[in-house]
Enzyme design. Structure first.
Site, PDB file in Angstrom:
ATOM      1  CE  LYS A 179      -5.278  23.200  14.137  1.00  0.00           C
ATOM      2  NZ  LYS A 179      -4.335  24.260  14.528  1.00  0.00           N
TER       3      LYS A 179
HETATM    4  O1  G3P Z   1       0.203  24.031  13.837  1.00  0.00           O
HETATM    5  C1  G3P Z   1       0.506  23.455  15.065  1.00  0.00           C
HETATM    6  C2  G3P Z   1       1.367  24.361  15.837  1.00  0.00           C
HETATM    7  O2  G3P Z   1       0.684  25.486  16.273  1.00  0.00           O
HETATM    8  C3  G3P Z   1       2.184  23.742  16.877  1.00  0.00           C
HETATM    9  O3  G3P Z   1       3.423  24.297  16.714  1.00  0.00           O
HETATM   10  O4  G3P Z   1       5.645  24.975  17.382  1.00  0.00           O
HETATM   11  O5  G3P Z   1       3.798  24.782  19.105  1.00  0.00           O
HETATM   12  O6  G3P Z   1       4.798  22.753  18.070  1.00  0.00           O
HETATM   13  P1  G3P Z   1       4.476  24.195  17.898  1.00  0.00           P
END
Ligand code: G3P
Length: 217
Positions: free
Chosen positions: A87
Site C-alpha cells: 500500500k
Molecule cells: O481504508 C481507509 C480507512 O482506514 C480510513 O477510514 O474511517 O479513518 O476515514 P477512516
C-alpha cells in the site's frame, strides 16, 4: 463486489472470515496503532498473522515517503507472504514506486486518493487497487460517492483494470451505494458488513416461523 475488512483486529477479521464472505483485509498505520501493534518486528509478524487468517489480499502500508525507502519497505512487505499487497501513498514517489512494483508483478494499493485525477495516475502506474476515501470526503461536506462514480466512468472509458477499492466506508449505506455505482471492492469496519444482515421483517418472520413450528410439535 469484493468485501474487505478495514482493521488490524484479529478477532474481527476472524469473525468476518468465519461468515464466509470475506475477500481480504486492509490496514494502515493508524489501525495498527489502535491495536497496540508497535515496532517493526511486531508489525511484520502481525501482517503474517492476518494473512494466515484470511484467504485473500492483505494491504500493508509503507511508512517511507521517498521512492528508495518505499521500494525497500515494499519489497520486505511483499516477501512476508504471497497475499501481501503493498500500500503506497498517492504522492509523486508513491506513483513511481507503484509503477516499479507493478512492473515486477507485485500487487499495489494506492491509498489516500481524493480526486479523479489521482485515480487516473494510479491506473496509469498499473496499481492493482485504487483507494478513494469516501467517508473522509463526506466529513468535509464533499460527495464521496460521486468520486466513486467519476472513477468508474474514467476507468471504463479506457478499460483500465485497476480495481476501485472504496475505502473509508463507514456504514451499510456506503456499502450499498458503492455496489450500485460499480465499485469493485469495499473496505470498512466489521459493523458495515454485519449491519447488512439487519431487517426487522426478517426477525419478525423468523420469530413467527419458530412459534408456529412449536405449536405443531
Ligand atoms: O481504508 C481507509 C480507512 O482506514 C480510513 O477510514 O474511517 O479513518 O476515514 P477512516
Amino acid at each position: 463486489m469484493k468485501f474487505f475488512i478495514d482493521t488490524a483486529n484479529l478477532e474481527q477479521i476472524k469473525e468476518a472470515q468465519d461468515m464466509g464472505i470475506l475477500d481480504g483485509v486492509t490496514t494502515n498505520p493508524s489501525l495498527m496503532a489502535k491495536e497496540g501493534i508497535t515496532g517493526t518486528n511486531n508489525i511484520l509478524k502481525h501482517y503474517v498473522d492476518i494473512c494466515n487468517l484470511v484467504d485473500g489480499d492483505v494491504s500493508a502500508e509503507v511508512i517511507a515517503t521517498d521512492f528508495e525507502g518505499m521500494v525497500k519497505e515494499g519489497e520486505a512487505l511483499a516477501d512476508l507472504h504471497d497475499q501481501i499487497v503493498v500500500k503506497l501513498p498517492m504522492i509523486k514517489d508513491g506513483v513511481k514506486a507503484c509503477k516499479y512494483f507493478s512492473d515486477k508483478g507485485i500487487k499495489t494499493n494506492m491509498t489516500l486518493v481524493f480526486s479523479p485525477g489521482q485515480a487516473l495516475l494510479a491506473a496509469k502506474a498499473g496499481a492493482t487497487y485504487v483507494s478513494p476515501f469516501i467517508g473522509r470526503l463526506d466529513d468535509i461536506s464533499t460527495d464521496g460517492l460521486n468520486l466513486i462514480a467519476e472513477i468508474r466512468m474514467i476507468y471504463d472509458n479506457y478499460g483500465f483494470d485497476t480495481e476501485i477499492l472504496a475505502a473509508s466506508v463507514r456504514h451499510t449505506m456506503h456499502v450499498i451505494d458503492c455496489a450500485k455505482l460499480g465499485a469493485d471492492v469495499m473496505t470498512g469496519p466489521l459493523s458495515s458488513i454485519t449491519g447488512l444482515l439487519n431487517h426487522p421483517l426478517t426477525d419478525i418472520g423468523l420469530e413467527k416461523f419458530l412459534a408456529d413450528y412449536k405449536k405443531g410439535n
